[in-house]
Design a protein around this motif. Structure first.
Motif, mmCIF file in Angstrom:
data_model
loop_
_atom_site.group_PDB
_atom_site.id
_atom_site.type_symbol
_atom_site.label_atom_id
_atom_site.label_comp_id
_atom_site.label_asym_id
_atom_site.label_seq_id
_atom_site.Cartn_x
_atom_site.Cartn_y
_atom_site.Cartn_z
ATOM 1 N N TYR A 4 -3.125 0.409 -3.874
ATOM 2 C CA TYR A 4 -2.985 -0.876 -3.184
ATOM 3 C C TYR A 4 -2.726 -1.959 -4.224
ATOM 4 O O TYR A 4 -3.457 -2.064 -5.210
ATOM 5 N N TYR B 183 0.845 -1.193 0.000
ATOM 6 C CA TYR B 183 0.000 0.000 0.000
ATOM 7 C C TYR B 183 0.882 1.245 0.000
ATOM 8 O O TYR B 183 1.948 1.255 0.613
ATOM 9 N N PHE C 73 -5.097 7.208 1.723
ATOM 10 C CA PHE C 73 -4.805 6.056 0.872
ATOM 11 C C PHE C 73 -4.554 6.503 -0.560
ATOM 12 O O PHE C 73 -5.289 7.340 -1.097
ATOM 13 N N TYR D 288 0.443 5.350 1.056
ATOM 14 C CA TYR D 288 -0.377 6.370 1.699
ATOM 15 C C TYR D 288 0.394 7.686 1.655
ATOM 16 O O TYR D 288 1.614 7.717 1.533
ATOM 17 N N LEU E 257 -3.589 9.878 7.432
ATOM 18 C CA LEU E 257 -3.025 9.174 6.284
ATOM 19 C C LEU E 257 -4.092 9.044 5.208
ATOM 20 O O LEU E 257 -5.221 8.643 5.470
ATOM 21 N N PHE F 256 4.287 -0.688 8.456
ATOM 22 C CA PHE F 256 4.643 0.533 7.765
ATOM 23 C C PHE F 256 6.148 0.752 7.714
ATOM 24 O O PHE F 256 6.887 0.386 8.633
ATOM 25 N N GLY F 257 6.571 1.388 6.635
ATOM 26 C CA GLY F 257 7.940 1.832 6.510
ATOM 27 C C GLY F 257 8.108 3.192 7.172
ATOM 28 O O GLY F 257 7.147 3.771 7.676
ATOM 29 N N PRO F 258 9.327 3.719 7.143
ATOM 30 C CA PRO F 258 9.611 4.999 7.798
ATOM 31 C C PRO F 258 9.123 6.208 7.024
ATOM 32 O O PRO F 258 9.080 7.308 7.559
ATOM 33 N N PRO G 129 -1.722 -11.588 6.505
ATOM 34 C CA PRO G 129 -2.701 -11.206 5.512
ATOM 35 C C PRO G 129 -3.318 -9.833 5.743
ATOM 36 O O PRO G 129 -3.609 -9.130 4.785
ATOM 37 N N TYR G 130 -3.509 -9.435 7.032
ATOM 38 C CA TYR G 130 -4.278 -8.205 7.254
ATOM 39 C C TYR G 130 -3.492 -7.087 7.925
ATOM 40 O O TYR G 130 -3.689 -5.933 7.625
ATOM 41 N N GLU G 131 -2.600 -7.453 8.864
ATOM 42 C CA GLU G 131 -1.929 -6.388 9.598
ATOM 43 C C GLU G 131 -0.936 -5.698 8.691
ATOM 44 O O GLU G 131 -0.080 -6.339 8.078
ATOM 45 N N GLN G 132 -1.035 -4.371 8.609
ATOM 46 C CA GLN G 132 -0.150 -3.604 7.760
ATOM 47 C C GLN G 132 1.056 -3.151 8.567
ATOM 48 O O GLN G 132 0.921 -2.595 9.662
ATOM 49 N N GLN H 141 0.691 11.425 3.850
ATOM 50 C CA GLN H 141 0.314 12.171 5.059
ATOM 51 C C GLN H 141 0.793 13.603 4.911
ATOM 52 O O GLN H 141 1.994 13.877 4.953
#
Lengths: 111, 114
Positions: free
Chosen positions: A48, A33, A45, A35, A43, A102-104, A97-100, A37
């Motif tokens: 995806y 994904y 979207f 996003y 955030l 995130f990168g920095p 499968p569901y928990e995202q 900000q």
């Protein structure tokens, strides 16, 4: 193990230039994904990717924005002819499968 | 369009005070609900999530959240905050179905004073 990585961490560009942002997801994560900000906002979207399915591009704000992903690996987000309102932190996340996770983020500043 | 509202934009508490951050969403169907936290200088990370079952969800670091379907709410709570809880907190909703994209609230900046 390694988390989601993004490069560059900071990018300053001039209005009208193109920029390319990179995301390396966690190995084995099928979904990716992007996003955005903006200052003082949540955030937002953008796009995806899920496996080999057609990406969900419903969040891209204009046709200046595009993204690609090769298989289940690296993704690049390209912004053409940048505008000052594109200044933001661009976050990438991957999930399985569901928990995202995130990168920095990449902080983009358009002068 | 689905939206997520976090009414508290900036909260200041003293250590040991109780915390409750509000989150309301607009989607009427099946939802999955999340709270994410971003500590200063760090990535966003998951605090807790609700998919189904017990509407009272326990997360990391003593946080919990309660899903109240009739109120379209998923408020975050902690009975006694610590200085290390200073961070920005984001509520997020995933619609049921094929899409996995999250809709985020605008975030609540929590400052805990020692």
């Amino acid at each position: 193990g390694a988390g989601v990585s993004q490069s560059p961490s900071n990018k300053v560009t001039e209005k009208g230039k193109d920029v390319e942002l990179r995301c390396d997801p966690i190995s084995g994560h099928t979904a990716l994904y992007w996003y955005r900000q903006r200052l003082g906002q949540g955030l937002e979207f953008l796009i995806y990717f899920q496996g080999n399915s057609a990406p969900d591009k419903s969040g891209l704000p204009s046709d200046r924005f595009s993204a690609e992903r090769t298989g289940e690996s690296v993704s690049t987000l390209t912004i053409q002819r940048t505008q000052q309102e594109d200044s933001a932190v661009y976050l990438c996340a991957s999930s399985f499968p569901y928990e995202q996770f995130f990168g920095p983020g990449t902080r983009l500043t358009v002068l | 369009a689905q939206s997520v509202s976090q009414h508290n934009h900036h909260v200041i508490l003293s250590e040991a005070a109780s915390l409750e951050l509000g989150c309301n969403y607009s989607y009427g169907g099946t939802v999955n609900l999340f709270w994410y936290v971003q500590y200063p200088g760090q990535h966003l990370q998951l605090l807790l999530k609700y998919f189904s079952g017990d509407p009272l969800v326990k997360g990391i670091k003593g946080f919990e959240a309660e899903f109240i379907k009739s109120k379209f709410s998923f408020n975050l709570r902690k009975p006694s905050v610590q200085w290390s809880d200073t961070a920005e907190y984001f509520c997020a909703v995933k619609e049921g179905g094929a899409t996995n994209k999250l809709i985020f609230g605008t975030g609540t900046l929590l400052a805990v004073q020692p």
